[in-house]
Motif scaffolding. Structure first.
Motif, PDB file in Angstrom:
ATOM      1  N   GLU A  98       0.837  -1.208   0.000  1.00 54.14           N
ATOM      2  CA  GLU A  98       0.000   0.000   0.000  1.00 54.14           C
ATOM      3  C   GLU A  98       0.873   1.259   0.000  1.00 54.14           C
ATOM      4  OE1 GLU A  98      -2.641  -0.245   3.337  1.00 54.14           O
ATOM      5  OE2 GLU A  98      -3.530  -2.113   2.611  1.00 54.14           O
ATOM      6  N   ASN A  99       1.903   1.244   0.829  1.00 53.21           N
ATOM      7  CA  ASN A  99       2.818   2.385   0.902  1.00 53.21           C
ATOM      8  C   ASN A  99       3.549   2.579  -0.423  1.00 53.21           C
ATOM      9  OD1 ASN A  99       2.074   2.691   3.567  1.00 53.21           O
ATOM     10  ND2 ASN A  99       3.826   1.586   4.356  1.00 53.21           N
ATOM     11  N   ALA A 100       3.951   1.477  -1.027  1.00 56.34           N
ATOM     12  CA  ALA A 100       4.621   1.541  -2.322  1.00 56.34           C
ATOM     13  C   ALA A 100       3.691   2.146  -3.372  1.00 56.34           C
ATOM     14  CB  ALA A 100       5.084   0.143  -2.749  1.00 56.34           C
ATOM     15  N   GLY A 101       2.421   1.799  -3.313  1.00 63.92           N
ATOM     16  CA  GLY A 101       1.440   2.346  -4.246  1.00 63.92           C
ATOM     17  C   GLY A 101       1.303   3.852  -4.125  1.00 63.92           C
ATOM     18  N   LEU A 102       1.323   4.358  -2.907  1.00 59.62           N
ATOM     19  CA  LEU A 102       1.249   5.808  -2.693  1.00 59.62           C
ATOM     20  C   LEU A 102       2.463   6.510  -3.294  1.00 59.62           C
ATOM     21  CD1 LEU A 102      -0.008   5.929   1.018  1.00 59.62           C
ATOM     22  CD2 LEU A 102      -1.315   6.500  -1.035  1.00 59.62           C
ATOM     23  N   ILE A 103       3.622   5.904  -3.105  1.00 63.03           N
ATOM     24  CA  ILE A 103       4.852   6.484  -3.641  1.00 63.03           C
ATOM     25  C   ILE A 103       4.830   6.421  -5.168  1.00 63.03           C
ATOM     26  CG2 ILE A 103       7.366   6.213  -3.777  1.00 63.03           C
ATOM     27  CD1 ILE A 103       7.172   5.152  -0.828  1.00 63.03           C
ATOM     28  N   LYS A 159      12.067  14.239   0.502  1.00 61.42           N
ATOM     29  CA  LYS A 159      11.154  15.188   1.163  1.00 61.42           C
ATOM     30  C   LYS A 159       9.921  15.469   0.321  1.00 61.42           C
ATOM     31  CE  LYS A 159      14.566  17.664   3.923  1.00 61.42           C
ATOM     32  NZ  LYS A 159      15.214  18.958   4.175  1.00 61.42           N
ATOM     33  N   GLU A 160      10.110  15.612  -0.988  1.00 56.52           N
ATOM     34  CA  GLU A 160       8.975  15.909  -1.874  1.00 56.52           C
ATOM     35  C   GLU A 160       7.972  14.751  -1.919  1.00 56.52           C
ATOM     36  OE1 GLU A 160      11.121  18.878  -5.107  1.00 56.52           O
ATOM     37  OE2 GLU A 160      11.325  16.698  -5.356  1.00 56.52           O
ATOM     38  N   ILE A 161       8.496  13.537  -1.996  1.00 54.14           N
ATOM     39  CA  ILE A 161       7.597  12.369  -2.025  1.00 54.14           C
ATOM     40  C   ILE A 161       6.881  12.227  -0.693  1.00 54.14           C
ATOM     41  CG2 ILE A 161       7.406   9.877  -2.323  1.00 54.14           C
ATOM     42  CD1 ILE A 161      10.052  10.029  -3.925  1.00 54.14           C
ATOM     43  N   LYS A 162       7.636  12.357   0.395  1.00 52.98           N
ATOM     44  CA  LYS A 162       7.058  12.205   1.730  1.00 52.98           C
ATOM     45  C   LYS A 162       5.959  13.243   1.949  1.00 52.98           C
ATOM     46  CE  LYS A 162       8.446  11.536   6.502  1.00 52.98           C
ATOM     47  NZ  LYS A 162       7.461  12.422   7.057  1.00 52.98           N
ATOM     48  N   LYS A 163       6.205  14.473   1.524  1.00 56.07           N
ATOM     49  CA  LYS A 163       5.219  15.538   1.683  1.00 56.07           C
ATOM     50  C   LYS A 163       3.960  15.238   0.855  1.00 56.07           C
ATOM     51  CE  LYS A 163       4.611  20.516   1.141  1.00 56.07           C
ATOM     52  NZ  LYS A 163       5.234  21.777   0.741  1.00 56.07           N
ATOM     53  N   GLU A 164       4.155  14.779  -0.370  1.00 54.84           N
ATOM     54  CA  GLU A 164       3.022  14.500  -1.250  1.00 54.84           C
ATOM     55  C   GLU A 164       2.188  13.301  -0.775  1.00 54.84           C
ATOM     56  OE1 GLU A 164       2.232  13.676  -5.955  1.00 54.84           O
ATOM     57  OE2 GLU A 164       3.795  15.096  -5.375  1.00 54.84           O
ATOM     58  N   THR A 165       2.855  12.280  -0.226  1.00 54.08           N
ATOM     59  CA  THR A 165       2.135  11.080   0.205  1.00 54.08           C
ATOM     60  C   THR A 165       1.586  11.190   1.626  1.00 54.08           C
ATOM     61  OG1 THR A 165       4.158   9.997   0.997  1.00 54.08           O
ATOM     62  CG2 THR A 165       3.492   9.565  -1.292  1.00 54.08           C
ATOM     63  N   LYS A 166       2.114  12.149   2.389  1.00 51.77           N
ATOM     64  CA  LYS A 166       1.689  12.360   3.780  1.00 51.77           C
ATOM     65  C   LYS A 166       1.834  11.098   4.633  1.00 51.77           C
ATOM     66  CE  LYS A 166      -1.466  16.040   2.587  1.00 51.77           C
ATOM     67  NZ  LYS A 166      -2.174  16.109   1.360  1.00 51.77           N
ATOM     68  N   GLN A 167       2.908  10.361   4.389  1.00 48.69           N
ATOM     69  CA  GLN A 167       3.174   9.138   5.134  1.00 48.69           C
ATOM     70  C   GLN A 167       4.098   9.416   6.319  1.00 48.69           C
ATOM     71  OE1 GLN A 167       4.755   7.020   1.656  1.00 48.69           O
ATOM     72  NE2 GLN A 167       3.320   5.399   2.166  1.00 48.69           N
ATOM     73  N   VAL A 211      21.719  13.774  -7.083  1.00 46.82           N
ATOM     74  CA  VAL A 211      21.806  15.037  -7.823  1.00 46.82           C
ATOM     75  C   VAL A 211      22.061  16.141  -6.809  1.00 46.82           C
ATOM     76  CG1 VAL A 211      20.560  16.667  -9.296  1.00 46.82           C
ATOM     77  CG2 VAL A 211      20.165  14.204  -9.561  1.00 46.82           C
ATOM     78  N   GLU A 212      23.210  16.787  -6.955  1.00 47.55           N
ATOM     79  CA  GLU A 212      23.569  17.881  -6.056  1.00 47.55           C
ATOM     80  C   GLU A 212      23.396  17.505  -4.580  1.00 47.55           C
ATOM     81  OE1 GLU A 212      21.690  21.526  -7.220  1.00 47.55           O
ATOM     82  OE2 GLU A 212      22.122  21.180  -9.326  1.00 47.55           O
ATOM     83  N   GLU A 213      24.003  16.394  -4.194  1.00 48.39           N
ATOM     84  CA  GLU A 213      24.004  15.904  -2.820  1.00 48.39           C
ATOM     85  C   GLU A 213      22.630  15.526  -2.280  1.00 48.39           C
ATOM     86  OE1 GLU A 213      26.313  18.323  -0.165  1.00 48.39           O
ATOM     87  OE2 GLU A 213      27.803  18.733  -1.709  1.00 48.39           O
ATOM     88  N   GLU A 214      21.682  15.266  -3.171  1.00 45.62           N
ATOM     89  CA  GLU A 214      20.353  14.842  -2.768  1.00 45.62           C
ATOM     90  C   GLU A 214      19.944  13.701  -3.685  1.00 45.62           C
ATOM     91  OE1 GLU A 214      16.638  17.172  -0.896  1.00 45.62           O
ATOM     92  OE2 GLU A 214      17.570  18.063  -2.637  1.00 45.62           O
ATOM     93  N   ILE A 215      19.237  12.720  -3.137  1.00 46.31           N
ATOM     94  CA  ILE A 215      18.800  11.590  -3.946  1.00 46.31           C
ATOM     95  C   ILE A 215      17.454  11.907  -4.567  1.00 46.31           C
ATOM     96  CG2 ILE A 215      18.196   9.144  -3.956  1.00 46.31           C
ATOM     97  CD1 ILE A 215      20.158   8.790  -1.622  1.00 46.31           C
ATOM     98  N   VAL A 216      17.356  11.678  -5.864  1.00 43.02           N
ATOM     99  CA  VAL A 216      16.126  11.908  -6.616  1.00 43.02           C
ATOM    100  C   VAL A 216      15.604  10.549  -7.084  1.00 43.02           C
ATOM    101  CG1 VAL A 216      15.092  12.989  -8.638  1.00 43.02           C
ATOM    102  CG2 VAL A 216      16.845  14.201  -7.346  1.00 43.02           C
ATOM    103  N   TYR A 217      14.337  10.280  -6.815  1.00 36.04           N
ATOM    104  CA  TYR A 217      13.714   9.011  -7.169  1.00 36.04           C
ATOM    105  C   TYR A 217      12.792   9.218  -8.352  1.00 36.04           C
ATOM    106  CZ  TYR A 217      15.339   7.835  -2.508  1.00 36.04           C
ATOM    107  OH  TYR A 217      16.116   7.631  -1.402  1.00 36.04           O
ATOM    108  N   SER A 218      12.774   8.227  -9.252  1.00 31.55           N
ATOM    109  CA  SER A 218      11.885   8.288 -10.412  1.00 31.55           C
ATOM    110  C   SER A 218      11.453   6.873 -10.782  1.00 31.55           C
ATOM    111  CB  SER A 218      12.581   8.957 -11.592  1.00 31.55           C
ATOM    112  OG  SER A 218      13.727   8.217 -11.957  1.00 31.55           O
ATOM    113  N   LEU A 219      10.364   6.774 -11.520  1.00 26.48           N
ATOM    114  CA  LEU A 219       9.903   5.489 -12.006  1.00 26.48           C
ATOM    115  C   LEU A 219      10.826   5.026 -13.122  1.00 26.48           C
ATOM    116  CD1 LEU A 219       6.051   6.027 -12.177  1.00 26.48           C
ATOM    117  CD2 LEU A 219       7.377   5.013 -10.329  1.00 26.48           C
ATOM    118  N   LYS A 220      11.015   3.720 -13.220  1.00 22.05           N
ATOM    119  CA  LYS A 220      11.830   3.178 -14.316  1.00 22.05           C
ATOM    120  C   LYS A 220      10.988   2.990 -15.542  1.00 22.05           C
ATOM    121  CE  LYS A 220      15.606   0.890 -12.066  1.00 22.05           C
ATOM    122  NZ  LYS A 220      16.299  -0.368 -11.871  1.00 22.05           N
TER     123      LYS A 220
END
Length: 66
Positions: A8-13, A26-34, A57-66
């Protein structure tokens, strides 16, 4: 039961990342409110399954769908 929650958590992400080039932790966490633990459970699930990419990217990890 924990496996269900992870899914369920994976689905929200997944939904938060869908249609976007990438988001930070931070952006994902804020958007999913988990809660942090729930968020990490879902994130780990998606990473383990190879469904998302993580790039630094610039000392921050960026997540994206494959």
């Amino acid at each position: 039961m924990l496996t269900e929650k992870a899914g369920e958590n994976a689905g929200l992400i997944w939904n938060a990342l869908d249609g976007k080039e990438g988001l930070t932790f931070k952006e994902i966490k804020k958007e999913t409110k988990q809660k942090k633990d729930d968020f990490l459970l879902g994130l780990g699930w998606l990473l383990r399954e190879g469904k998302i990419a993580a790039v630094e990217v610039e000392e921050e990890i960026v997540y994206s769908l494959k």
